[in-house]
Write a protein that holds these residues in place. Sequence first.
Motif, PDB file in Angstrom:
ATOM      1  N   THR A  88       0.881  -1.175   0.000  1.00 45.75           N
ATOM      2  CA  THR A  88       0.000   0.000   0.000  1.00 45.75           C
ATOM      3  C   THR A  88       0.917   1.223   0.000  1.00 45.75           C
ATOM      4  N   ASN A  89       1.486   1.493  -1.145  1.00 50.60           N
ATOM      5  CA  ASN A  89       2.459   2.579  -1.263  1.00 50.60           C
ATOM      6  C   ASN A  89       1.802   3.926  -0.985  1.00 50.60           C
ATOM      7  N   TYR A  90       2.464   4.705  -0.145  1.00 53.74           N
ATOM      8  CA  TYR A  90       1.951   6.017   0.238  1.00 53.74           C
ATOM      9  C   TYR A  90       2.579   7.098  -0.622  1.00 53.74           C
ATOM     10  N   ASP A  91       1.739   7.979  -1.143  1.00 54.07           N
ATOM     11  CA  ASP A  91       2.200   9.127  -1.925  1.00 54.07           C
ATOM     12  C   ASP A  91       1.994  10.376  -1.062  1.00 54.07           C
ATOM     13  N   PRO A  92       3.094  10.916  -0.489  1.00 51.07           N
ATOM     14  CA  PRO A  92       2.946  12.064   0.408  1.00 51.07           C
ATOM     15  C   PRO A  92       2.476  13.337  -0.300  1.00 51.07           C
ATOM     16  N   VAL A  93       2.721  13.446  -1.596  1.00 56.85           N
ATOM     17  CA  VAL A  93       2.286  14.627  -2.340  1.00 56.85           C
ATOM     18  C   VAL A  93       0.760  14.653  -2.438  1.00 56.85           C
ATOM     19  N   LYS A  94       0.186  13.502  -2.744  1.00 57.04           N
ATOM     20  CA  LYS A  94      -1.274  13.406  -2.872  1.00 57.04           C
ATOM     21  C   LYS A  94      -1.952  13.064  -1.548  1.00 57.04           C
TER      22      LYS A  94
END
Length: 105
Positions: A88-94
């Motif tokens: 469950t890769n986290y995208d800190p930008v979004k």
Amino acid sequence: MDTKDLKIAVAGTGYVGLSIATLLSQHHQVTAVDVIPEKVDMLNRTQSPIQDEYIEKYLSEKALNLTATLDGAKAYSDADFVVIAAPTNYDPVKNYFDTHHIEDV
């Protein structure tokens, strides 16, 4: 149902999934599911596709009831329990977790 008779499918053979599959397969019938043929082949030859001292030792020295497959649909349909250990890769930008791997399972 005797707990020794449990059929468990583990979706994902990264550190989390393979650790869970290895430990559970000491006492239950476990099918590890992955989408990478090389990882499945290695597991079916009792070789670890990841570098981990304990997993490597368990695969080579213990009598585990563990098989690996690319056929998730069959593994899940035959299982009493399914453990999902997918990224469950986290995208800190979004500010967003990519859960498509879990949804695919």
